[in-house]
Design a protein around this motif. Structure first.
Motif, PDB file in Angstrom:
ATOM      1  N   GLU A  56       0.733  -1.059   0.058  1.00  0.00           N
ATOM      2  CA  GLU A  56      -0.082   0.142   0.067  1.00  0.00           C
ATOM      3  C   GLU A  56       0.968   1.160   0.072  1.00  0.00           C
ATOM      4  O   GLU A  56       1.846   1.371   0.727  1.00  0.00           O
ATOM      5  CB  GLU A  56      -0.823  -0.059   1.334  1.00  0.00           C
ATOM      6  N   PHE A  57       0.503   2.176  -0.804  1.00  0.00           N
ATOM      7  CA  PHE A  57       1.282   3.355  -0.901  1.00  0.00           C
ATOM      8  C   PHE A  57       0.391   4.373  -0.740  1.00  0.00           C
ATOM      9  O   PHE A  57      -0.737   4.706  -0.969  1.00  0.00           O
ATOM     10  CB  PHE A  57       1.651   3.726  -2.484  1.00  0.00           C
ATOM     11  N   ASN A  58       0.888   5.727   0.178  1.00  0.00           N
ATOM     12  CA  ASN A  58       0.158   6.883   0.486  1.00  0.00           C
ATOM     13  C   ASN A  58      -0.038   7.597  -1.003  1.00  0.00           C
ATOM     14  O   ASN A  58       1.265   7.279  -1.820  1.00  0.00           O
ATOM     15  CB  ASN A  58       0.205   7.692   1.663  1.00  0.00           C
ATOM     16  N   ALA A  59      -0.511   8.554  -1.126  1.00  0.00           N
ATOM     17  CA  ALA A  59      -0.826   9.306  -2.580  1.00  0.00           C
ATOM     18  C   ALA A  59       0.379   9.955  -2.939  1.00  0.00           C
ATOM     19  O   ALA A  59       1.033   9.909  -3.930  1.00  0.00           O
ATOM     20  CB  ALA A  59      -1.960   9.957  -2.522  1.00  0.00           C
ATOM     21  N   TYR A  60       0.861  10.718  -1.594  1.00  0.00           N
ATOM     22  CA  TYR A  60       2.247  11.561  -2.173  1.00  0.00           C
ATOM     23  C   TYR A  60       3.652  10.485  -2.231  1.00  0.00           C
ATOM     24  O   TYR A  60       4.222  11.024  -3.303  1.00  0.00           O
ATOM     25  CB  TYR A  60       2.307  12.546  -0.954  1.00  0.00           C
ATOM     26  N   THR A  61       3.516   9.567  -1.468  1.00  0.00           N
ATOM     27  CA  THR A  61       4.632   8.669  -1.923  1.00  0.00           C
ATOM     28  C   THR A  61       4.545   8.216  -3.434  1.00  0.00           C
ATOM     29  O   THR A  61       5.783   7.923  -3.986  1.00  0.00           O
ATOM     30  CB  THR A  61       4.679   7.624  -1.073  1.00  0.00           C
ATOM     31  N   LEU A  62       3.535   7.704  -3.921  1.00  0.00           N
ATOM     32  CA  LEU A  62       3.385   7.098  -5.006  1.00  0.00           C
ATOM     33  C   LEU A  62       3.387   7.896  -6.227  1.00  0.00           C
ATOM     34  O   LEU A  62       4.134   7.763  -7.394  1.00  0.00           O
ATOM     35  CB  LEU A  62       2.059   6.378  -5.160  1.00  0.00           C
ATOM     36  N   THR A  63       2.657   9.220  -6.137  1.00  0.00           N
ATOM     37  CA  THR A  63       2.643   9.880  -7.444  1.00  0.00           C
ATOM     38  C   THR A  63       2.998  11.406  -7.059  1.00  0.00           C
ATOM     39  O   THR A  63       3.325  12.024  -7.970  1.00  0.00           O
ATOM     40  CB  THR A  63       1.174  10.224  -8.035  1.00  0.00           C
ATOM     41  N   GLY A  64       3.421  11.683  -5.853  1.00  0.00           N
ATOM     42  CA  GLY A  64       3.834  12.974  -5.250  1.00  0.00           C
ATOM     43  C   GLY A  64       3.086  14.057  -6.288  1.00  0.00           C
ATOM     44  O   GLY A  64       2.062  14.188  -6.192  1.00  0.00           O
ATOM     45  N   GLU A  65       3.886  15.273  -6.368  1.00  0.00           N
ATOM     46  CA  GLU A  65       3.361  16.482  -7.113  1.00  0.00           C
ATOM     47  C   GLU A  65       2.884  16.068  -8.470  1.00  0.00           C
ATOM     48  O   GLU A  65       2.020  16.894  -9.163  1.00  0.00           O
ATOM     49  CB  GLU A  65       4.492  17.393  -7.300  1.00  0.00           C
TER      50      GLU A  65
END
Length: 124
Positions: A56-65
């Motif tokens: 599981e990834f949090n959104a910022y870690t996975l796709t960032g800006e």
């Protein structure tokens, strides 16, 4: 559209571990690369969508800006003219599907960090 977390498939998680051992590149960056690699191959079509039993990834870690840009690219590739827009749930399922397909491709093609550079150089 905003999301907070995304779980990828168990198979993709396993393959990411293997690729990370070979390249020393973190799974979140590999997922970004895999997503873009899969988008170059076009829509997922009727292939079954992967499970959600992996990392599981949090959104910022996975796709960032790049979140909005990446989601717009997935929409652009997946939506067909004349059909209704993808719901947020379907869009996120397609993101998982593209990551899954892209990781599968990378797991066969990448044996070292230089392989990723070579793939990027070959991109249109």
């Amino acid at each position: 559209m905003h999301y907070s977390k995304l779980k990828i498939s168990k198979d993709a998680t396993s393959r990411l571990r293997s690729i990370k051992q070979k390249t020393h590149i973190t799974p979140n960056l590999l997922c970004r690369y895999a997503l873009m690699q899969s988008l170059e191959d076009g829509p997922l079509g009727d292939i079954p969508l992967p499970d959600q039993e992996g990392q599981e990834f949090n959104a910022y870690t996975l796709t960032g800006e790049l979140t909005e840009l990446l989601l717009a690219l997935v929409r652009s590739v997946e939506e067909r003219r004349g059909e209704p827009a993808l719901s947020d749930e379907v869009l996120m399922a397609r993101v998982r599907g593209h990551i899954h397909r892209g990781v599968g491709s990378l797991s066969v093609r990448v044996k070292s960090p230089s392989d990723l550079v070579m793939l990027a150089a070959q991109a249109p």
